[in-house]
Design a protein around this motif. Structure first.
Motif, PDB file in Angstrom:
ATOM      1  N   LEU A  90     142.074 -14.290   2.511  1.00 55.74           N
ATOM      2  CA  LEU A  90     141.950 -14.679   1.106  1.00 55.74           C
ATOM      3  C   LEU A  90     141.122 -13.659   0.333  1.00 55.74           C
ATOM      4  O   LEU A  90     141.470 -13.275  -0.793  1.00 55.74           O
ATOM      5  N   ARG A  91     140.033 -13.205   0.944  1.00 50.39           N
ATOM      6  CA  ARG A  91     139.176 -12.225   0.272  1.00 50.39           C
ATOM      7  C   ARG A  91     139.864 -10.874   0.132  1.00 50.39           C
ATOM      8  O   ARG A  91     139.667 -10.169  -0.870  1.00 50.39           O
ATOM      9  N   ALA A  92     140.672 -10.498   1.110  1.00 49.80           N
ATOM     10  CA  ALA A  92     141.437  -9.250   0.992  1.00 49.80           C
ATOM     11  C   ALA A  92     142.441  -9.339  -0.144  1.00 49.80           C
ATOM     12  O   ALA A  92     142.623  -8.382  -0.911  1.00 49.80           O
ATOM     13  N   ALA A  93     143.094 -10.497  -0.274  1.00 49.43           N
ATOM     14  CA  ALA A  93     144.046 -10.696  -1.378  1.00 49.43           C
ATOM     15  C   ALA A  93     143.322 -10.676  -2.721  1.00 49.43           C
ATOM     16  O   ALA A  93     143.824 -10.116  -3.706  1.00 49.43           O
ATOM     17  N   GLU A  94     142.141 -11.280  -2.756  1.00 51.65           N
ATOM     18  CA  GLU A  94     141.341 -11.303  -3.983  1.00 51.65           C
ATOM     19  C   GLU A  94     140.976  -9.895  -4.427  1.00 51.65           C
ATOM     20  O   GLU A  94     141.111  -9.526  -5.603  1.00 51.65           O
ATOM     21  N   MET A  95     140.514  -9.070  -3.482  1.00 49.71           N
ATOM     22  CA  MET A  95     140.128  -7.704  -3.821  1.00 49.71           C
ATOM     23  C   MET A  95     141.339  -6.867  -4.216  1.00 49.71           C
ATOM     24  O   MET A  95     141.271  -6.061  -5.151  1.00 49.71           O
ATOM     25  N   THR A  96     142.449  -7.038  -3.524  1.00 54.06           N
ATOM     26  CA  THR A  96     143.663  -6.305  -3.877  1.00 54.06           C
ATOM     27  C   THR A  96     144.065  -6.596  -5.312  1.00 54.06           C
ATOM     28  O   THR A  96     144.389  -5.683  -6.088  1.00 54.06           O
ATOM     29  N   ASP A  97     144.045  -7.858  -5.676  1.00 50.81           N
ATOM     30  CA  ASP A  97     144.425  -8.238  -7.034  1.00 50.81           C
ATOM     31  C   ASP A  97     143.459  -7.648  -8.058  1.00 50.81           C
ATOM     32  O   ASP A  97     143.880  -7.190  -9.125  1.00 50.81           O
ATOM     33  N   TYR A  98     142.180  -7.623  -7.735  1.00 51.82           N
ATOM     34  CA  TYR A  98     141.190  -7.059  -8.660  1.00 51.82           C
ATOM     35  C   TYR A  98     141.424  -5.566  -8.870  1.00 51.82           C
ATOM     36  O   TYR A  98     141.404  -5.067 -10.006  1.00 51.82           O
ATOM     37  N   LEU A  99     141.654  -4.851  -7.787  1.00 53.79           N
ATOM     38  CA  LEU A  99     141.890  -3.408  -7.894  1.00 53.79           C
ATOM     39  C   LEU A  99     143.122  -3.101  -8.732  1.00 53.79           C
ATOM     40  O   LEU A  99     143.115  -2.176  -9.554  1.00 53.79           O
ATOM     41  N   VAL A 100     144.180  -3.894  -8.537  1.00 51.62           N
ATOM     42  CA  VAL A 100     145.432  -3.647  -9.251  1.00 51.62           C
ATOM     43  C   VAL A 100     145.360  -4.139 -10.689  1.00 51.62           C
ATOM     44  O   VAL A 100     145.710  -3.416 -11.629  1.00 51.62           O
ATOM     45  N   SER A 101     144.911  -5.368 -10.888  1.00 54.31           N
ATOM     46  CA  SER A 101     144.981  -5.975 -12.225  1.00 54.31           C
ATOM     47  C   SER A 101     143.894  -5.484 -13.163  1.00 54.31           C
ATOM     48  O   SER A 101     144.101  -5.425 -14.383  1.00 54.31           O
ATOM     49  N   THR A 102     142.729  -5.111 -12.622  1.00 59.11           N
ATOM     50  CA  THR A 102     141.622  -4.689 -13.488  1.00 59.11           C
ATOM     51  C   THR A 102     141.460  -3.177 -13.511  1.00 59.11           C
ATOM     52  O   THR A 102     141.615  -2.546 -14.558  1.00 59.11           O
ATOM     53  N   LEU A 103     141.169  -2.563 -12.361  1.00 55.04           N
ATOM     54  CA  LEU A 103     140.933  -1.117 -12.380  1.00 55.04           C
ATOM     55  C   LEU A 103     142.187  -0.351 -12.778  1.00 55.04           C
ATOM     56  O   LEU A 103     142.111   0.595 -13.580  1.00 55.04           O
ATOM     57  N   HIS A 104     143.331  -0.724 -12.226  1.00 56.64           N
ATOM     58  CA  HIS A 104     144.574  -0.034 -12.561  1.00 56.64           C
ATOM     59  C   HIS A 104     145.061  -0.412 -13.964  1.00 56.64           C
ATOM     60  O   HIS A 104     145.114   0.428 -14.865  1.00 56.64           O
ATOM     61  N   MET A 105     145.416  -1.672 -14.146  1.00 57.98           N
ATOM     62  CA  MET A 105     146.118  -2.064 -15.357  1.00 57.98           C
ATOM     63  C   MET A 105     145.238  -2.017 -16.614  1.00 57.98           C
ATOM     64  O   MET A 105     145.720  -1.675 -17.689  1.00 57.98           O
ATOM     65  N   GLN A 106     143.949  -2.342 -16.481  1.00 57.59           N
ATOM     66  CA  GLN A 106     143.075  -2.309 -17.652  1.00 57.59           C
ATOM     67  C   GLN A 106     142.342  -0.978 -17.797  1.00 57.59           C
ATOM     68  O   GLN A 106     142.023  -0.565 -18.917  1.00 57.59           O
ATOM     69  N   GLY A 107     142.066  -0.326 -16.671  1.00 54.38           N
ATOM     70  CA  GLY A 107     141.316   0.919 -16.711  1.00 54.38           C
ATOM     71  C   GLY A 107     142.176   2.161 -16.733  1.00 54.38           C
ATOM     72  O   GLY A 107     142.273   2.857 -17.748  1.00 54.38           O
ATOM     73  N   PHE A 108     142.845   2.435 -15.623  1.00 55.62           N
ATOM     74  CA  PHE A 108     143.613   3.673 -15.532  1.00 55.62           C
ATOM     75  C   PHE A 108     144.800   3.712 -16.486  1.00 55.62           C
ATOM     76  O   PHE A 108     145.217   4.797 -16.911  1.00 55.62           O
ATOM     77  N   SER A 109     145.354   2.572 -16.826  1.00 59.03           N
ATOM     78  CA  SER A 109     146.450   2.579 -17.806  1.00 59.03           C
ATOM     79  C   SER A 109     145.977   3.148 -19.130  1.00 59.03           C
ATOM     80  O   SER A 109     146.713   3.870 -19.811  1.00 59.03           O
ATOM     81  N   ARG A 110     144.753   2.851 -19.516  1.00 57.11           N
ATOM     82  CA  ARG A 110     144.195   3.420 -20.750  1.00 57.11           C
ATOM     83  C   ARG A 110     143.923   4.911 -20.602  1.00 57.11           C
ATOM     84  O   ARG A 110     144.125   5.684 -21.545  1.00 57.11           O
ATOM     85  N   ILE A 111     143.458   5.314 -19.430  1.00 59.11           N
ATOM     86  CA  ILE A 111     143.153   6.735 -19.209  1.00 59.11           C
ATOM     87  C   ILE A 111     144.422   7.578 -19.221  1.00 59.11           C
ATOM     88  O   ILE A 111     144.489   8.631 -19.866  1.00 59.11           O
ATOM     89  N   ARG A 132     137.782   4.566 -18.826  1.00 64.11           N
ATOM     90  CA  ARG A 132     136.779   5.069 -17.891  1.00 64.11           C
ATOM     91  C   ARG A 132     135.659   4.049 -17.701  1.00 64.11           C
ATOM     92  O   ARG A 132     135.151   3.869 -16.584  1.00 64.11           O
ATOM     93  N   ASP A 133     135.297   3.383 -18.779  1.00 65.06           N
ATOM     94  CA  ASP A 133     134.246   2.366 -18.682  1.00 65.06           C
ATOM     95  C   ASP A 133     134.689   1.204 -17.792  1.00 65.06           C
ATOM     96  O   ASP A 133     133.894   0.683 -16.999  1.00 65.06           O
ATOM     97  N   VAL A 134     135.944   0.795 -17.924  1.00 69.34           N
ATOM     98  CA  VAL A 134     136.467  -0.286 -17.084  1.00 69.34           C
ATOM     99  C   VAL A 134     136.450   0.131 -15.612  1.00 69.34           C
ATOM    100  O   VAL A 134     136.031  -0.638 -14.733  1.00 69.34           O
ATOM    101  N   VAL A 135     136.908   1.352 -15.336  1.00 69.33           N
ATOM    102  CA  VAL A 135     136.951   1.831 -13.956  1.00 69.33           C
ATOM    103  C   VAL A 135     135.544   1.960 -13.386  1.00 69.33           C
ATOM    104  O   VAL A 135     135.273   1.534 -12.254  1.00 69.33           O
ATOM    105  N   THR A 136     134.633   2.513 -14.172  1.00 77.87           N
ATOM    106  CA  THR A 136     133.254   2.682 -13.702  1.00 77.87           C
ATOM    107  C   THR A 136     132.613   1.341 -13.369  1.00 77.87           C
ATOM    108  O   THR A 136     131.982   1.182 -12.315  1.00 77.87           O
ATOM    109  N   ALA A 137     132.790   0.364 -14.250  1.00 78.23           N
ATOM    110  CA  ALA A 137     132.241  -0.966 -13.998  1.00 78.23           C
ATOM    111  C   ALA A 137     132.917  -1.617 -12.798  1.00 78.23           C
ATOM    112  O   ALA A 137     132.267  -2.285 -11.983  1.00 78.23           O
ATOM    113  N   GLY A 138     134.210  -1.410 -12.672  1.00 81.32           N
ATOM    114  CA  GLY A 138     134.943  -1.984 -11.553  1.00 81.32           C
ATOM    115  C   GLY A 138     134.507  -1.417 -10.221  1.00 81.32           C
ATOM    116  O   GLY A 138     134.418  -2.142  -9.216  1.00 81.32           O
TER     117      GLY A 138
END
Length: 206
Positions: A90-111, A132-138
């Protein structure tokens, strides 16, 4: 299995996972720059027009990174990439979703693609900085997870497939300074035989 990928895109994480488990698979490059992902043959496979796409042995198709990663890991139980403990899984799935939905989609998509958020070029620098701020915080969250015994602490799981591409983008594409535990984890992933094969197969020189 057959992986449809674009070199250097997030599909590199699935490519890495397939190389890690060592099962036979095919791969086919999709040229997103020329719009191949929107051609009829590809839309018939994946109407979302995205990569990665995984076609399974029975011809059925999976299309979202977290689901594909979990499926591949589960197909190779001997690797330990799919945790047998329900809480760890469950925790692995949680982290995977965070990396994809937040760092990728909200952070790197803007970069990488600020015009998706606003067409006015005058806003693009500010949008990229937001990314960059989203990725750094993530990455601070990821660092804490690694150091405090979370999903990315210890032995690798399918979550490392997402971490691999996120840190590839952060370290080798955007040249961000990442926290030390993230840098150490990426160093181990990047130096693996699986990673070296992936970079060579996708034509990525580091």
């Amino acid at each position: 299995m057959k992986l449809f990928y674009a070199p250097g895109a997030c599909s590199i994480g699935i490519h890495y996972l397939l190389e890690t488990i060592g099962h036979p698979y095919d791969r086919q490059k999709v040229d997103i720059k020329t719009g191949e992902n929107r051609q009829p043959w590809y839309l018939a496979l994946n109407p979302k027009a995205k990569v990665p796409t995984l076609q399974r042995d029975d011809g059925s198709v999976l299309t979202e990174f977290p689901v594909i990663a979990q499926h591949i890991a589960a197909s190779a139980p001997g690797t330990g990439l799919s945790p047998s403990d329900p809480e760890c899984a469950l925790r692995a799935a949680e982290m995977t979703d965070y990396l994809v939905s937040t760092l990728h989609m909200q952070g790197f998509s803007r970069i990488f693609r600020p015009a998706k958020f606003c067409e006015d070029p005058a806003t693009h620098d500010a949008i990229q900085q937001q990314g960059r701020d989203v990725v750094t915080a993530g990455l601070v969250v990821v660092e804490r997870d690694i150091r405090t015994g979370g999903a990315l602490h210890g032995e690798a799981t399918f979550a490392d497939a997402a971490l691999f591409y996120v840190l590839f983008w952060a370290v080798d594409r955007v040249k961000l300074e990442v926290p030390s535990a993230c840098a150490e984890r990426y160093g181990k992933l990047k130096s693996s035989d699986a990673a070296r094969r992936v970079f060579a197969e996708e034509g990525i020189a580091l």
